[in-house]
Scaffold this active site. Structure first.
Site: not given
Length: 255
Positions: A96, A157, A183-184, A205-206
């Site tokens: 990535k 995040g 993301a997001g 992830n987050t």
């Protein structure tokens, strides 16, 4: 089956491995997600000294496709160097490409990303660039030869979900390589929505690692991605601005 270059994945959920409270929760969340691929920042990994802590020591990496990323890179040169370190350590050649252009927003640098992809493709990597929702850039990267496009849902995040569904849909409609929304993502509904728009996979992830119950959230994300994928394949009804009864009108004359 999701195919990224020669790599085949049964799950369309790719899970990041950072930010978990401890290794036990990390391992249980990874198991609950039923993902086939784990992504991690190469710079966080202890690749050579086995006596130093390893942030993934609780996870049996033999069960997963390792999907290293170049987080921390600010230039194409740095990203290429990180990718080569990952390759030398025996990791998967799928990389990535993440090159941050602004420290406040953590938005990717399009120019440096393109440069890095060009070099990495020449060196035989399976290249998956992280980009903003820019269909022009996505098409140029596909022409260059990348193996997947990874547009952001919203900044890393933030948990703001899909901020630019229109431009994301432009990318999905315009290119033939897999689109992985990255993301997001903050909630299962965000993940499902990304898939409903036609994305091929979601990376997050987050949303899991910072949830009140990361293990339950990992399971929820697994189900949401699957539901969104099936829903997109089933085809939603068109939106209309006039009501239409779902019950038949036959028999009303006898009332």
């Amino acid at each position: 089956m999701l195919k990224i270059g020669p790599i085949e994945l049964e799950s369309r959920l790719i899970l990041g491995t950072g930010k978990f409270e401890n290794g036990d929760i990390q391992r249980e969340a990874v198991d609950a997600s039923e993902t086939n691929a784990l992504t991690f920042a190469v710079r966080r990994m202890n690749l050579y000294d086995k006596d130093l802590p390893n942030p993934l020591e609780s996870v049996d990496l033999d069960k997963y496709i390792t999907f290293p990323n170049t987080a921390g890179a600010k230039t194409a040169e740095e990203a290429v160097k990180i990718a080569e370190i990952a390759r030398a350590a025996g990791m998967c050649d799928m990389i990535k490409v993440e090159i941050i252009g602004d420290d406040k927003t953590l938005l990717p640098d399009a120019i440096e990303t393109y440069k890095a992809c060009e070099i990495l493709i020449e060196r035989g990597f399976i290249v998956c660039p992280y980009i903003q929702c820019d269909v022009v850039l996505a098409k140029k990267l596909e022409t260059l030869g990348v193996h997947a496009i990874m547009p952001l849902g919203s900044p890393i995040g933030t948990g703001l979900g899909i901020n630019d569904a229109l431009n994301l849909s432009y990318i999905i409609d315009a290119i033939s390589v897999p689109v992985i929304v990255d993301a997001g993502i903050g909630s299962p509904s965000d993940a499902a929505y990304a898939m409903e728009l036609g994305a091929d996979a979601v990376l997050l992830n987050t949303a899991v690692s910072h949830a009140k119950d990361p293990v339950k959230m990992a399971e929820a994300m697994k189900l949401a991605v699957h539901a969104g994928f099936i829903g997109a394949a089933a085809g939603r009804i068109p939106k209309k601005y006039t009501a239409q009864a779902s019950s038949p009108t036959e028999g009303l004359e006898f009332l």
